[in-house]
Design an enzyme around this catalytic site. Structure first.
Site, PDB file in Angstrom:
ATOM      1  N   LYS A  87       0.860  -0.966   0.047  1.00 28.83           N
ATOM      2  CA  LYS A  87       0.878  -0.249   0.168  1.00 28.83           C
ATOM      3  C   LYS A  87       0.856   1.408   0.093  1.00 28.83           C
ATOM      4  CE  LYS A  87      -4.268   0.936   2.377  1.00 28.83           C
ATOM      5  NZ  LYS A  87      -5.010   0.469   3.694  1.00 28.83           N
TER       6      LYS A  87
HETATM    7  C1  E4P Z   1      -8.157   0.926   4.220  1.00 25.62           C
HETATM    8  O1  E4P Z   1      -7.836   0.262   2.627  1.00 25.62           O
HETATM    9  C2  E4P Z   1      -7.944   2.041   4.972  1.00 25.62           C
HETATM   10  O2  E4P Z   1      -7.096   1.521   5.568  1.00 25.62           O
HETATM   11  C3  E4P Z   1      -9.553   2.438   5.897  1.00 25.62           C
HETATM   12  O3  E4P Z   1     -10.778   1.758   4.321  1.00 25.62           O
HETATM   13  C4  E4P Z   1      -9.743   3.596   5.710  1.00 25.62           C
HETATM   14  O4  E4P Z   1     -11.519   4.203   6.484  1.00 25.62           O
HETATM   15  P1  E4P Z   1     -11.457   4.716   7.786  1.00 25.62           P
HETATM   16  O5  E4P Z   1     -11.795   6.088   7.337  1.00 25.62           O
HETATM   17  O6  E4P Z   1     -12.531   4.232   8.615  1.00 25.62           O
HETATM   18  O7  E4P Z   1     -10.745   5.080   9.137  1.00 25.62           O
END
Ligand code: E4P
Length: 223
Positions: A87
Site C-alpha cells: 500500500k
Molecule cells: C482502507 O484501506 C483504509 O484502511 C480504510 O478503509 C480507512 O477507513 P476509515 O476512514 O474508516 O479509517
C-alpha cells in the site's frame, strides 16, 4: 465484487474468513496501532500471520514518504509473502514508486485517494488497486459515492485494469451502493460484513418456522 476486511485484528479476519466470502484484507498504520503491533519484526510477523489465514490480497502499508525508502519498504513487504499487496500513499514520490514497483511485478494498492484525478494517475502508474476513501469524504460533507461512480465511468472509458477498491465504508448502504455502481472491491469492518446477513423479517420468519415445526413434532430437530 470482492470483499476485503478492513482490520488488523486476527480474530476478526478469522471470523470473516470462516464465513467463506472473504477475498482479502486491508490494514493501515492506524489499524496496526489499534492492535498494539509495533516494531518492524512484530509488524512483519503480524502480516505473515494475516497471510496464513486468508487466500490472497493482504494490503501492507509503507511508512516512508521519500522514493528511496518507499521502494525499500515496498520490496521488503512484498518479500513477506506472495499474498502481500504493497500500500503506497497518493503522493508524488508514491506515484514514482508505483511505476517502479509494479514493473517489478509487485502489486500495489494506492491509498488515500480522494478525487478522480488522483485515481487516474495511480492507474496510469500501474497500481493494481486504487482506494477511494468514501466515508472520509462523507465526513467532510462531500459525496463519497459520487466519486466511486465517476471513477467507474472513467476506468470503463479507457479499459483500465486497475481495480477500484472502495474504502472507508461505514455502513451497509455504502457497500450496496458501491456494488450497484460497479466498484470491483469493497473493504469494510467486520460489523458491516456481518450486518449484510441481517434482516428482522429473516429472524422472525425463522423463529415462526421452528415454532410451527415443534407444534407437530415432539422430537428434537432432526440431524
Ligand atoms: C482502507 O484501506 C483504509 O484502511 C480504510 O478503509 C480507512 O477507513 P476509515 O476512514 O474508516 O479509517
Amino acid at each position: 465484487m470482492k470483499f476485503f476486511i478492513d482490520t488488523a485484528s486476527l480474530s476478526e479476519i478469522q471470523e470473516a474468513y470462516d464465513l467463506g466470502v472473504l477475498d482479502g484484507v486491508t490494514t493501515n498504520p492506524s489499524l496496526m496501532a489499534k492492535e498494539g503491533i509495533g516494531g518492524k519484526e512484530n509488524i512483519f510477523n503480524h502480516y505473515k500471520a494475516i497471510c496464513n489465514i486468508v487466500d490472497n490480497n493482504v494490503s501492507a502499508e509503507v511508512i516512508a514518504t521519500d522514493l528511496e525508502n518507499i521502494l525499500r519498504e515496498g520490496r521488503e513487504l512484498a518479500k513477506i509473502d506472495d499474498k502481500i499487496v504493497v500500500k503506497v500513499p497518493m503522493i508524488k514520490e508514491g506515484v514514482k514508486a508505483i511505476k517502479q514497483l509494479s514493473s517489478e511485478d509487485i502489486r500495489i494498492n494506492c491509498t488515500l485517494i480522494f478525487n478522480a484525478g488522483q485515481a487516474i494517475i495511480a492507474a496510469k502508474a500501474g497500481a493494481s488497486y486504487v482506494s477511494p476513501f468514501l466515508g472520509r469524504l462523507d465526513d467532510i460533507s462531500m459525496d463519497g459515492l459520487a466519486l466511486i461512480q465517476q471513477m467507474v465511468r472513467i476506468f470503463d472509458n479507457y479499459g483500465f485494469e486497475t481495480e477500484i477498491l472502495a474504502a472507508s465504508i461505514r455502513n451497509n448502504l455504502h457497500l450496496i451502493h458501491c456494488a450497484e455502481m460497479g466498484a470491483d472491491v469493497a473493504t469494510c469492518p467486520l460489523s458491516v460484513i456481518m450486518g449484510l446477513l441481517k434482516h428482522p423479517l429473516t429472524d422472525s420468519g425463522l423463529e415462526k418456522f421452528i415454532a410451527d415445526y415443534h407444534k407437530v413434532n415432539s422430537e428434537a430437530v432432526p440431524v
